[in-house]
Design a protein around this motif. Sequence first.
Motif, short mmCIF file in Angstrom:
data_model
loop_
_atom_site.label_atom_id
_atom_site.label_comp_id
_atom_site.label_asym_id
_atom_site.label_seq_id
_atom_site.Cartn_x
_atom_site.Cartn_y
_atom_site.Cartn_z
N LYS A 1 22.09 40.43 86.04
CA LYS A 1 22.19 38.97 86.81
C LYS A 1 20.76 38.55 86.54
CE LYS A 1 21.20 38.14 91.89
NZ LYS A 1 20.79 39.25 93.06
N SER A 2 19.93 38.76 86.02
CA SER A 2 19.06 38.07 85.49
C SER A 2 19.38 37.15 83.97
CB SER A 2 16.92 38.53 85.29
OG SER A 2 17.92 39.90 84.32
N GLU B 1 14.62 41.34 81.42
CA GLU B 1 14.61 40.42 81.71
C GLU B 1 12.97 39.86 81.43
OE1 GLU B 1 14.88 41.95 86.13
OE2 GLU B 1 14.46 40.01 87.04
N LYS B 2 12.08 40.69 80.73
CA LYS B 2 11.07 40.14 80.71
C LYS B 2 11.15 39.61 79.57
CE LYS B 2 8.31 44.27 81.34
NZ LYS B 2 8.19 45.84 80.12
N ASN B 3 11.69 39.37 79.10
CA ASN B 3 12.43 39.32 77.20
C ASN B 3 12.74 37.88 77.44
OD1 ASN B 3 10.60 40.04 74.96
ND2 ASN B 3 11.03 41.78 75.95
N ILE B 4 13.71 37.36 78.91
CA ILE B 4 14.43 36.50 79.98
C ILE B 4 14.03 34.97 78.55
CG2 ILE B 4 13.93 35.22 80.89
CD1 ILE B 4 17.12 37.29 80.88
N ALA C 1 25.60 35.73 71.39
CA ALA C 1 23.72 35.64 71.58
C ALA C 1 23.07 36.26 72.16
CB ALA C 1 23.27 33.95 71.53
N PHE C 2 22.93 36.04 73.71
CA PHE C 2 21.97 37.47 74.06
C PHE C 2 21.98 38.93 74.01
CE2 PHE C 2 19.68 35.52 77.76
CZ PHE C 2 18.51 36.42 78.26
N THR C 3 23.31 38.96 73.92
CA THR C 3 24.01 40.57 73.38
C THR C 3 23.06 40.78 72.02
OG1 THR C 3 26.05 40.17 74.51
CG2 THR C 3 26.18 42.05 73.06
N LEU C 4 23.71 39.92 71.43
CA LEU C 4 23.22 40.30 69.59
C LEU C 4 21.12 40.62 69.42
CD1 LEU C 4 24.20 39.67 66.77
CD2 LEU C 4 23.68 37.82 66.92
N PHE C 5 20.55 39.54 70.82
CA PHE C 5 19.17 39.78 70.96
C PHE C 5 18.98 40.82 71.39
CE2 PHE C 5 15.50 39.79 72.95
CZ PHE C 5 14.54 38.85 72.77
N ALA C 6 19.95 41.59 72.23
CA ALA C 6 19.07 42.45 72.39
C ALA C 6 18.74 43.91 71.46
CB ALA C 6 20.00 42.84 74.15
N MET C 7 20.80 43.59 70.63
CA MET C 7 20.58 44.67 69.20
C MET C 7 19.62 44.97 69.00
SD MET C 7 24.95 44.50 69.28
CE MET C 7 25.71 44.52 67.88
N HIS C 8 19.40 43.48 68.50
CA HIS C 8 18.16 43.51 67.10
C HIS C 8 16.63 43.86 67.77
CE1 HIS C 8 20.59 40.44 64.27
NE2 HIS C 8 20.99 41.43 64.21
N ARG C 9 17.09 43.72 68.99
CA ARG C 9 15.18 43.67 69.61
C ARG C 9 15.36 45.93 70.29
NH1 ARG C 9 11.33 39.86 71.05
NH2 ARG C 9 11.72 38.60 69.97
N GLY C 10 16.26 46.29 70.12
CA GLY C 10 16.62 47.72 70.84
C GLY C 10 16.55 48.06 72.31
N PHE C 11 17.12 46.43 72.77
CA PHE C 11 16.97 46.77 73.94
C PHE C 11 18.34 46.92 74.76
CE2 PHE C 11 13.16 43.17 74.62
CZ PHE C 11 13.10 43.50 73.77
N LEU C 12 19.45 47.37 73.48
CA LEU C 12 21.13 48.04 73.86
C LEU C 12 20.74 49.01 73.24
CD1 LEU C 12 23.15 47.33 75.23
CD2 LEU C 12 23.46 45.74 73.17
N MET C 13 20.88 50.19 73.62
CA MET C 13 21.31 51.87 72.79
C MET C 13 21.98 52.28 73.54
SD MET C 13 18.50 51.13 70.89
CE MET C 13 17.47 52.18 70.42
N ASN C 14 22.45 52.95 73.04
CA ASN C 14 23.80 53.49 72.87
C ASN C 14 25.11 52.46 73.93
OD1 ASN C 14 23.90 55.70 70.86
ND2 ASN C 14 22.19 56.36 72.53
#
Length: 230
Positions: A113-114, A66-69, A44-57
Motif C-alpha cells: 500500500k505505501s 515504508e521507512k525508506n519511502i 525501479a522500486f523493486t530494484l531499490f528493495a533488492m539492492h538494499r536487502g529489503f527483499l529476501m527470497n
Amino acid sequence: MIKLKTPIVIAIDGHSSCGKSSFAKNIACELNYLYIDSGAMYRAFTLFAMHRGFLMNGIANDSELEKNIHNINIDFKKTCNSAYETYLNGENVENAIRTMPVSENVSEISKIKSVRSRLVALQQKMGERKEIVMDGRDIGTVVFPNAELKLFMTANLEVRAQRRYNELMEKGTSVLLSEVRDNLAQRDFIDENRLESPLKMADDAIILDNSNLTPLQQMEWFKKLVEKFE
Ligand code: DC
C-alpha cells in the motif's frame, strides 16, 4: 502529427507485455505528449528493495520499505532518440529494471500500500498539466479516474509471451519461452487479484485487443478514435 483542441490525459491499462508501452509511446509521439511508463516506476522500486536487502527470497520487508519511502527518487529523461529512460536516485536503471529477477519480484513490491500511495502521488503530479499518456494497471481507475480517454489493452497469453521472449532474446538474455509465459501468467493473476488497486477495466474504458494487429493498424485505430477531440 495529431493536434487536439484541448489538452487531455490518456490512461492506458492492461495485462503484462501486451504492447502497452510501444503503443503508448507511439501515440504520445504522434500527439507530442509526455509518455510515462508507470510499470518502470514499480520496477525501479523493486530494484531499490533488492539492492538494499529489503527483499529476501521473494518476501518484502514492508516496514523497512515504508521507512525508506522518501529516499527513493524516480525520474525519466529523454534520450537523443526521444525514448524515455528510467533513473533511480540519479542512476540510469533502464536496462537493470527489465531483467528477469526484477520481473519475478515486482508483483511483491507493487502490492504494498505505501509503495502504491507514493507512486500514485508522483504520477498524479506528472499529469497535472495534462498532455500526458500513462500506461500501467490502475491508471484509469486510481491515478486518473477523470482521464478524458481510457484504453484497456490486452492480447492472448501466447502472443504476449512470444513478444516478450523476442525482446529478451534481442537483448541477449538467455531465457526459456515457458519461463516467460509462466511469469506473465503469474503476474496477471497477482495483478488481478491483489487487494490494493487490482488490475481491472474502468467502466468507461475502450478495449483494444491487439493479438492480431500490427503497430500501424493500432495507430490507424487510434487516429479514428481521437477524431472527436480534434
Ligand atoms: O508494465 P510492466 O509489466 O513493466 O509492470 C511491472 C509490474 O508493475 C507489473 O507486474 C504490475 C506492476 N504495476 C502496477 O502494479 N501498477 C501499475 N500502474 C503499473 C505496473
